[in-house]
Design an enzyme around this catalytic site. Structure first.
Site, PDB file in Angstrom:
ATOM      1  N   GLU A  38      -8.118 -14.571  11.218  1.00 29.30           N
ATOM      2  CA  GLU A  38      -6.986 -14.721  10.288  1.00 29.30           C
ATOM      3  C   GLU A  38      -6.299 -16.047  10.586  1.00 29.30           C
ATOM      4  O   GLU A  38      -5.983 -16.352  11.737  1.00 29.30           O
ATOM      5  CB  GLU A  38      -6.010 -13.546  10.441  1.00 29.30           C
ATOM      6  CG  GLU A  38      -4.653 -13.721   9.767  1.00 29.30           C
ATOM      7  CD  GLU A  38      -4.732 -14.079   8.270  1.00 29.30           C
ATOM      8  OE1 GLU A  38      -5.444 -13.393   7.545  1.00 29.30           O
ATOM      9  OE2 GLU A  38      -4.080 -15.087   7.872  1.00 29.30           O
ATOM     10  N   GLY A  45      -2.701  -8.376   8.581  1.00 27.30           N
ATOM     11  CA  GLY A  45      -2.562  -7.307   7.585  1.00 27.30           C
ATOM     12  C   GLY A  45      -2.741  -7.836   6.175  1.00 27.30           C
ATOM     13  O   GLY A  45      -2.915  -7.060   5.240  1.00 27.30           O
ATOM     14  N   THR A  47      -2.004 -10.148   2.538  1.00 25.90           N
ATOM     15  CA  THR A  47      -0.963 -10.417   1.544  1.00 25.90           C
ATOM     16  C   THR A  47      -0.075  -9.199   1.297  1.00 25.90           C
ATOM     17  O   THR A  47       1.161  -9.303   1.264  1.00 25.90           O
ATOM     18  CB  THR A  47      -1.638 -10.830   0.209  1.00 25.90           C
ATOM     19  OG1 THR A  47      -2.412 -12.008   0.450  1.00 25.90           O
ATOM     20  CG2 THR A  47      -0.609 -11.110  -0.880  1.00 25.90           C
ATOM     21  N   HIS A 445       8.849  22.018 -10.219  1.00 26.96           N
ATOM     22  CA  HIS A 445      10.043  21.752 -11.031  1.00 26.96           C
ATOM     23  C   HIS A 445      11.225  21.471 -10.105  1.00 26.96           C
ATOM     24  O   HIS A 445      11.396  22.171  -9.114  1.00 26.96           O
ATOM     25  CB  HIS A 445      10.339  22.990 -11.887  1.00 26.96           C
ATOM     26  CG  HIS A 445      11.621  22.855 -12.658  1.00 26.96           C
ATOM     27  ND1 HIS A 445      11.690  22.169 -13.854  1.00 26.96           N
ATOM     28  CD2 HIS A 445      12.877  23.304 -12.385  1.00 26.96           C
ATOM     29  CE1 HIS A 445      12.935  22.220 -14.300  1.00 26.96           C
ATOM     30  NE2 HIS A 445      13.672  22.883 -13.427  1.00 26.96           N
TER      31      HIS A 445
HETATM   32  C1  LIG Z   1       4.080 -10.761  -4.844  1.00 29.73           C
HETATM   33  C2  LIG Z   1       2.846  -9.908  -5.033  1.00 29.73           C
HETATM   34  C3  LIG Z   1       2.994  -8.559  -5.319  1.00 29.73           C
HETATM   35  C4  LIG Z   1       1.863  -7.763  -5.468  1.00 29.73           C
HETATM   36  N1  LIG Z   1       2.033  -6.439  -5.726  1.00 29.73           N
HETATM   37  C5  LIG Z   1       0.953  -5.634  -5.793  1.00 29.73           C
HETATM   38  C6  LIG Z   1       1.108  -4.232  -5.953  1.00 29.73           C
HETATM   39  O1  LIG Z   1       2.211  -3.715  -6.069  1.00 29.73           O
HETATM   40  N2  LIG Z   1      -0.004  -3.464  -5.971  1.00 29.73           N
HETATM   41  C7  LIG Z   1      -1.255  -3.996  -5.836  1.00 29.73           C
HETATM   42  O2  LIG Z   1      -2.224  -3.238  -5.831  1.00 29.73           O
HETATM   43  N3  LIG Z   1      -1.434  -5.330  -5.697  1.00 29.73           N
HETATM   44  C8  LIG Z   1      -0.364  -6.143  -5.663  1.00 29.73           C
HETATM   45  N4  LIG Z   1      -0.534  -7.488  -5.484  1.00 29.73           N
HETATM   46  C9  LIG Z   1      -1.902  -8.019  -5.357  1.00 29.73           C
HETATM   47  C10 LIG Z   1      -2.433  -7.735  -3.938  1.00 29.73           C
HETATM   48  O3  LIG Z   1      -1.482  -8.182  -2.993  1.00 29.73           O
HETATM   49  C11 LIG Z   1      -3.753  -8.427  -3.718  1.00 29.73           C
HETATM   50  O4  LIG Z   1      -4.663  -8.044  -4.728  1.00 29.73           O
HETATM   51  C12 LIG Z   1      -4.338  -8.023  -2.376  1.00 29.73           C
HETATM   52  O5  LIG Z   1      -3.421  -8.224  -1.339  1.00 29.73           O
HETATM   53  C13 LIG Z   1      -5.599  -8.829  -2.121  1.00 29.73           C
HETATM   54  O6  LIG Z   1      -6.069  -8.485  -0.877  1.00 29.73           O
HETATM   55  P1  LIG Z   1      -7.359  -9.151  -0.275  1.00 29.73           P
HETATM   56  O7  LIG Z   1      -8.016  -8.075   0.504  1.00 29.73           O
HETATM   57  O8  LIG Z   1      -8.154  -9.809  -1.314  1.00 29.73           O
HETATM   58  O9  LIG Z   1      -6.845 -10.314   0.696  1.00 29.73           O
HETATM   59  P2  LIG Z   1      -5.417 -10.729   1.226  1.00 29.73           P
HETATM   60  O10 LIG Z   1      -4.585  -9.563   1.586  1.00 29.73           O
HETATM   61  O11 LIG Z   1      -4.855 -11.726   0.315  1.00 29.73           O
HETATM   62  O12 LIG Z   1      -5.797 -11.401   2.626  1.00 29.73           O
HETATM   63  C14 LIG Z   1      -6.484 -12.592   2.726  1.00 29.73           C
HETATM   64  C15 LIG Z   1      -6.180 -13.178   4.097  1.00 29.73           C
HETATM   65  O13 LIG Z   1      -7.104 -14.189   4.385  1.00 29.73           O
HETATM   66  C16 LIG Z   1      -6.457 -15.214   5.116  1.00 29.73           C
HETATM   67  N5  LIG Z   1      -7.289 -16.409   4.971  1.00 29.73           N
HETATM   68  C17 LIG Z   1      -7.495 -17.165   3.856  1.00 29.73           C
HETATM   69  N6  LIG Z   1      -8.356 -18.161   4.115  1.00 29.73           N
HETATM   70  C18 LIG Z   1      -8.714 -18.029   5.413  1.00 29.73           C
HETATM   71  C19 LIG Z   1      -9.589 -18.748   6.262  1.00 29.73           C
HETATM   72  N7  LIG Z   1     -10.315 -19.796   5.833  1.00 29.73           N
HETATM   73  N8  LIG Z   1      -9.695 -18.346   7.551  1.00 29.73           N
HETATM   74  C20 LIG Z   1      -9.003 -17.287   8.012  1.00 29.73           C
HETATM   75  N9  LIG Z   1      -8.163 -16.567   7.254  1.00 29.73           N
HETATM   76  C21 LIG Z   1      -8.034 -16.920   5.965  1.00 29.73           C
HETATM   77  C22 LIG Z   1      -5.080 -15.282   4.470  1.00 29.73           C
HETATM   78  O14 LIG Z   1      -4.126 -15.867   5.335  1.00 29.73           O
HETATM   79  C23 LIG Z   1      -4.804 -13.808   4.198  1.00 29.73           C
HETATM   80  O15 LIG Z   1      -4.080 -13.185   5.219  1.00 29.73           O
HETATM   81  C24 LIG Z   1       0.564  -8.328  -5.342  1.00 29.73           C
HETATM   82  C25 LIG Z   1       0.419  -9.695  -5.065  1.00 29.73           C
HETATM   83  C26 LIG Z   1       1.545 -10.478  -4.909  1.00 29.73           C
HETATM   84  C27 LIG Z   1       1.372 -11.940  -4.595  1.00 29.73           C
END
Ligand SMILES: Cc1cc2nc3c(=O)[nH]c(=O)nc-3n(C[C@H](O)[C@H](O)[C@H](O)COP(=O)(O)OP(=O)(O)OC[C@H]3O[C@@H](n4cnc5c(N)ncnc54)[C@H](O)[C@@H]3O)c2cc1C
Ligand SMILES: NC(=O)c1ccc[n+]([C@@H]2O[C@H](COP(=O)([O-])OP(=O)(O)OC[C@H]3O[C@@H](n4cnc5c(N)ncnc54)[C@H](O)[C@@H]3O)[C@@H](O)[C@H]2O)c1
Length: 463
Positions: A38, A45, A47, A445
């Site tokens: 990460e 954890g 996003t 309910h």
């Molecule tokens: C403000 C906001 C609100 C949201 N609300 C919702 C919601 O209510 N419900 C819902 O289902 N979805 C919601 N989403 C969407 C959801 O957050 C994303 O779809 C989800 O988190 C994506 O997860 P992921 O597993 O793809 O990766 P992510 O959780 O995005 O994790 C990717 C990780 O990879 C790391 N990374 C990137 N490049 C590298 C690299 N080269 N080397 C090492 N680490 C790296 C990043 O730092 C990050 O921690 C929301 C998004 C945002 C921005």
């Protein structure tokens, strides 16, 4: 695992997202050695718990608690402190859930492919090289800043992450884009007391939803005092001392709105830059996501891509389901596939939330189906006193039912508790439970689910 700066593992996971961390945990429990990389210690954890779903939904909750007599700034700062406390605890829990396992470790640094089995982490003397038989890419997505002159340079430009980490409530927030992120943030910041304007390029909000549903959401947001400007082309942004002037045009007429904070919410793109995918021979799609098959294998079969980075729907529960598919490939029968997904629900967390699943009425009719449409305003649903008890009677519930089979084709629930209700509807759709069966079930309910006892009988059109 060997030297300090040279590691080998059965599985390398790049990115601490939902899919990657879930897979890492299960694989470690199955005895595989796992290195999860990460790039940021603030993102253990991923996003969702740090800067996405969890903090934004906590702010939905806090903003709804604000009383008129509360000082807006003070209340907002306290809310941000509450969010910080929770996200800090979640971050530590997420780290421990991986690093605390005997065969797993978290490596903090940016990962880059050197070849199809080797990843370098970090830079210079501290760089670590990790070699793995299987690699999972789970690097998520990042906000797109639209190419509007002056926007990228504006000192008032904020990302959703910056906005929710700053404990100063902007007086005037302008949101560019009225999709999931834009409308949620508009609703949150309006409830905290900011003046909010949404500039949306489509002719109306939520163009994919039925007209009645989109109009109901728009009415609620406008009723809360959010200024919504649709059909808007944002022309440029000019920073002045008192605020940034956003110039836009609607049907040839131009207008201006002043902002203390400017949030682009026009979509998110996969994070692939700097990953060195070429070195691994991993291909992209035309839209910039990592190309995967229905088992989430990339053009290199031992490399998988999970979550937002594979260009699929950007939701945490999709990333989680991606993990189920990958785990089935690595530990199971290998049958599970993205093509199996049926009735995937979505929730837009406005107040009240809009939860949708399946077909809209428009889509069902376009497909030539014979449908029965049931719809009722929440305020009129006698079977659902919970809405009155909770003092949130705004919204409507709408079901699209196949006239021939009585199966539910779709639903749009704009209602208190809709994010929970929709899961029951989705389950019914997946398992062939008919509209009549859902109507005639016993529910607790007072609950919101009780509305199902009534709404299905409120037929507004059938053909
Ligand atoms: C403000 C906001 C609100 C949201 N609300 C919702 C919601 O209510 N419900 C819902 O289902 N979805 C919601 N989403 C969407 C959801 O957050 C994303 O779809 C989800 O988190 C994506 O997860 P992921 O597993 O793809 O990766 P992510 O959780 O995005 O994790 C990717 C990780 O990879 C790391 N990374 C990137 N490049 C590298 C690299 N080269 N080397 C090492 N680490 C790296 C990043 O730092 C990050 O921690 C929301 C998004 C945002 C921005
Ligand atoms: N509750 C949730 O599940 C939740 C919450 C937030 C984000 N998300 C995820 O994050 C993704 C990204 O969210 P998002 O809101 O940024 O994207 P989005 O795709 O949901 O919405 C983007 C909106 O911006 C509009 N737009 C595009 N370009 C524009 C421009 N130049 N000017 C004005 N309007 C413009 C589009 O018409 C659209 O309405 C979502 O699609 C969703 O998958 C989910």
């Amino acid at each position: 695992m060997d030297h300090d700066n040279q590691l080998t593992a059965d599985v390398i996971v790049i990115g601490f997202g939902k899919g990657g961390k879930t897979a890492a945990r299960v694989l470690a429990d199955a005895g595989r050695s796992v290195v999860l990389v990460e790039r940021s210690a603030n993102m253990y954890g991923g996003t969702c718990p740090n800067v996405g779903c969890v903090p934004s939904k906590m702010l939905v909750h806090y903003s709804g608690e604000r009383r008129l007599e509360d000082d807006a700034q003070e209340f907002f700062a306290k809310s941000i402190a509450g969010v910080r406390e929770l996200t800090t605890a979640f971050r530590a829990g997420n780290f421990a859930a991986i690093d605390g396992r005997p065969t797993a470790m978290v490596l903090t640094g940016t990962a880059r492919f050197l070849d199809e089995h080797t990843v370098s982490v970090g830079e210079g003397d501290d760089a670590v090289t990790v070699t793995g038989a299987t690699i999972l890419i789970n690097t998520g997505s990042e906000a797109i800043v639209p190419a509007v002159p002056g926007l990228a340079e504006s000192t008032r430009l904020v990302s959703s992450t910056e906005l929710i980490q700053n404990d100063h409530l902007p007086r005037r927030l302008v949101v560019i884009g009225g999709g999931y992120l834009g409308l949620e943030f508009a609703s949150i910041y309006r409830h905290f007391g900011a003046e909010v304007t949404v500039l949306e390029s489509a002719e109306r909000l939520l163009p994919r939803e039925d007209d009645d549903v989109a109009a109901a959401v728009t009415g609620i947001l406008a009723g809360d005092g959010i200024r919504i400007i649709t059909g808007a082309t944002v022309l440029d942004v000019r920073d002045e001392e008192a605020g940034s002037i956003v110039r836009y045009e609607v049907d040839g007429d131009s207008g201006e709105v002043e902002a203390d904070a400017l949030l682009p919410a026009t979509g998110r793109r996969p994070v692939i830059e700097g990953l060195g995918l070429e070195a691994a021979g991993v291909e992209l799609t035309e839209r910039g996501g990592i190309r995967v098959d229905e088992h989430l294998r990339t053009s290199r079969p031992h490399i998988f891509a999970l979550g937002d980075v594979n260009g699929g729907e950007q939701f945490t529960y999709i990333s989680l389901d991606d993990a189920r598919i990958v785990l089935d490939q690595l530990l199971g029968s290998g049958e599970r596939a993205t093509t199996d997904r049926v009735a995937v629900p979505h929730t837009l967390f406005t107040t009240p939330p809009l939860a949708t699943v399946g077909l809209t009425e428009r889509r069902a009719r376009t497909e030539g189906r014979r449908v029965r449409v049931a719809r009722e305003n929440v305020a009129d649903i006698v079977a659902m006193p919970r809405a009155y008890a909770m003092e949130e009677t705004r919204g409507l519930m709408k079901f699209i039912v196949d006239s021939d089979t009585d199966l539910i084709l779709g639903a749009a629930l704009l209602s208190i508790d809709a994010q929970e209700l929709v899961n029951t509807v989705a389950l019914a759709m997946r398992h062939g439970i008919t509209a009549t069966q859902l109507r005639d079930s016993i529910y607790t309910h007072p609950s919101s689910t009780e509305a199902f006892n009534e709404v299905f009988d409120n037929i507004v059109s059938e053909a």
